[in-house]
Design a protein around this motif. Structure first.
Motif, PDB file in Angstrom:
ATOM      1  N   UNK A 107      -7.788  -5.264  -2.958  1.00  0.00           N
ATOM      2  CA  UNK A 107      -8.854  -5.757  -3.889  1.00  0.00           C
ATOM      3  C   UNK A 107      -9.285  -5.142  -4.960  1.00  0.00           C
ATOM      4  N   UNK A 108      -9.310  -3.844  -4.533  1.00  0.00           N
ATOM      5  CA  UNK A 108      -9.792  -2.801  -5.351  1.00  0.00           C
ATOM      6  C   UNK A 108      -8.708  -2.480  -6.880  1.00  0.00           C
ATOM      7  N   UNK A 109      -7.509  -2.789  -6.372  1.00  0.00           N
ATOM      8  CA  UNK A 109      -6.508  -2.714  -7.414  1.00  0.00           C
ATOM      9  C   UNK A 109      -6.531  -3.780  -8.351  1.00  0.00           C
ATOM     10  N   UNK A 110      -6.860  -5.211  -7.929  1.00  0.00           N
ATOM     11  CA  UNK A 110      -6.877  -6.284  -8.734  1.00  0.00           C
ATOM     12  C   UNK A 110      -8.102  -5.824  -9.936  1.00  0.00           C
ATOM     13  N   UNK A 111      -9.224  -5.647  -9.189  1.00  0.00           N
ATOM     14  CA  UNK A 111     -10.362  -5.233  -9.954  1.00  0.00           C
ATOM     15  C   UNK A 111      -9.993  -4.315 -11.085  1.00  0.00           C
ATOM     16  N   UNK A 112      -9.285  -3.084 -10.817  1.00  0.00           N
ATOM     17  CA  UNK A 112      -8.951  -2.186 -11.637  1.00  0.00           C
ATOM     18  C   UNK A 112      -8.077  -2.919 -12.778  1.00  0.00           C
TER      19      UNK A 112
ATOM     20  N   UNK B 172       0.181   8.182  -5.528  1.00  0.00           N
ATOM     21  CA  UNK B 172      -1.227   8.713  -5.681  1.00  0.00           C
ATOM     22  C   UNK B 172      -2.348   7.619  -5.431  1.00  0.00           C
ATOM     23  N   UNK B 173      -1.940   6.490  -5.437  1.00  0.00           N
ATOM     24  CA  UNK B 173      -2.893   5.202  -5.568  1.00  0.00           C
ATOM     25  C   UNK B 173      -3.357   4.899  -3.915  1.00  0.00           C
ATOM     26  N   UNK B 174      -4.702   5.028  -3.820  1.00  0.00           N
ATOM     27  CA  UNK B 174      -5.172   4.779  -2.405  1.00  0.00           C
ATOM     28  C   UNK B 174      -6.229   3.772  -2.655  1.00  0.00           C
ATOM     29  N   UNK B 175      -6.370   2.963  -3.542  1.00  0.00           N
ATOM     30  CA  UNK B 175      -7.250   1.841  -3.616  1.00  0.00           C
ATOM     31  C   UNK B 175      -6.796   0.812  -2.546  1.00  0.00           C
ATOM     32  N   UNK B 176      -7.712  -0.131  -2.167  1.00  0.00           N
ATOM     33  CA  UNK B 176      -7.317  -1.305  -1.553  1.00  0.00           C
ATOM     34  C   UNK B 176      -6.741  -2.365  -2.385  1.00  0.00           C
TER      35      UNK B 176
ATOM     36  N   UNK C 175       1.148  -1.279  -0.106  1.00  0.00           N
ATOM     37  CA  UNK C 175       0.013  -0.034   0.099  1.00  0.00           C
ATOM     38  C   UNK C 175       0.778   1.273   0.059  1.00  0.00           C
ATOM     39  N   UNK C 176       2.072   1.208   0.832  1.00  0.00           N
ATOM     40  CA  UNK C 176       2.684   2.462   0.953  1.00  0.00           C
ATOM     41  C   UNK C 176       3.455   2.722  -0.242  1.00  0.00           C
TER      42      UNK C 176
END
Length: 399
Positions: free
Chosen positions: A124-129, A118-122, A111-112
């Motif tokens: 699981x959200x990152x994988x969906x994206x 500037x990527x603040x997605x979780x 995450x860091x």
């Protein structure tokens, strides 16, 4: 089946064991190390991505303009651009390199590190994206007509890319990860699924997971498997292990000099990404696995990326790699610690042995296939004769 080899393209000679002796950005070193791969029968080189590093697509373009045959694997994070822009950039690079481009999509396991840009997605959200991103790119590469897209992360209307990949091809898509979300996305979208080097039994389990996820996604043909190792080779087994001890000592010395850390991007304990967690769990069970797999570097670096080593003579390391090939691994990554010299040595002494072993396996399969075909033909001929005999006997009985 063919086997492929992946090396690394870098702009300095720094590694976990070595302070750089080049400039921090040395374009001449970049060409030297990629040329060492090209001249020693490697298939392709990886242009890695980091939040603070040089932009890999520019490096790949520079290499493509200077070297003619080595293939280019470009690491790319979906958070840094819109997919239509990425599709055009990749297609342009594929045209410039005349079809030598592959793309490795990185969802991000820290995450860091993601937040640095500037990527603040979780996670699981990152994988969906990432899945949506890849799907848009594929459509941009292949669609001759304008299309709309209304997704969770991207919306576009009436888009068509005039720039397409070289000669109508679709560049190979590579993907990696060891979490459930990674398997679901990568098995559905990627041509190549990358895992880090683990013991044979663990690697077999990961391959089965990829294949099952691909089948669940409706794919008939699953992704090819890529496994990554750190080779440590020497003329004798004793010298190889002496060299391995020196590698570990230099890693520990660099950590001590840096205040106990090895990388701004990766914690030594409790890493967030599933792949590093797996490496540390395996290392906790012992330093040596199977024939030559050595997990001490993974333990020393917190399972940072590709960190498990294969230690031995070229023959021993080649036999170990062939064991992974027999499991179904078709792309072998082998980044050394002395980046330039290890690339040359691995190419000279290990790659020919692995290619020879694969050729022997292919020849044996061809013989078995030929023997099986001959047996089927003989069985069919016997069956035909038997039918003819039965017909003749029946005719004689009627007469």
């Amino acid at each position: 089946m063919p086997v492929e080899f992946l090396g690394i393209a870098t702009t300095s000679d720094a590694s976990e064991t070595t302070e750089r002796t080049t400039a921090s950005f040395d374009k001449d070193y970049l060409l030297r190390i990629v040329r060492a791969h090209e001249h020693n029968d490697w298939t392709r080189v990886l242009f890695a991505y980091g939040s603070s590093g040089p932009e890999p697509s520019v490096l790949a373009s520079y290499v493509a303009a200077h070297l003619d045959t080595v293939e280019l694997l470009l690491a790319h994070r979906p958070n840094v651009s819109y997919p239509t822009f990425a599709a055009k950039s990749f297609a342009t690079l594929d045209q410039l390199s005349q079809g030598r481009l592959s793309v490795h999509f990185i969802t991000g396991g820290n995450d860091h590190e993601q937040q640095r840009e500037g990527d603040t997605l979780t996670k699981d959200e990152r994988y969906a994206r990432t899945q949506e991103y890849i799907q848009v790119i594929k459509k941009a590469w292949t669609s001759a007509e304008p299309f709309d897209h209304e997704g969770t992360y991207y919306q576009l209307a009436d888009f068509v890319a005039e720039i397409k990949p070289y000669e109508g091809r679709v560049p190979t898509i590579s993907f990696g990860g060891s979490s459930a979300a990674a398997f679901q996305v990568g098995a559905a979208e990627a041509d190549i699924y990358a895992v880090w080097g683990e013991p044979l039994a663990s690697t077999s389990e990961q391959i089965e997971t990829v294949h099952a996820a691909a089948a669940a996604a409706g794919r008939v043909t699953p992704p090819r498997i890529h496994a990554a190792f750190r080779p440590i080779i020497a003329p004798t087994e004793a010298l190889a292990w002496e060299k391995a001890d020196q590698v570990l000592g230099r890693i520990e010395a660099r950590k001590a000099a840096a205040g106990g850390s090895i990388s701004r991007r990766h914690p030594l304990t409790k890493p967030e990404n599933a792949g590093s967690q797996r490496l540390l769990e395996i290392a906790a069970r012992g330093d040596r696995h199977d024939s030559v797999l050595w997990t001490a570097p993974a333990k020393a670096t917190g399972g940072a990326g590709n960190s498990n080593a294969l230690v031995g003579t070229p023959e021993q390391v080649a036999e170990a790699l062939l064991a992974y090939y027999d499991l179904g691994v078709r792309i072998l990554s082998a980044r050394g610690y002395d980046l330039l010299h290890d690339a040359a040595d691995f190419g000279r002494y290990v790659i020919p042995l692995v290619r020879e072993g694969v050729a022997q396996r292919d020849a044996e399969l061809a013989r078995e296939s030929s023997d099986e075909a001959d047996a089927e033909r003989r069985a069919a001929a016997h069956a035909a004769l038997a039918r003819q005999g039965a017909i003749a006997a029946a005719a004689e009985a009627v007469a």
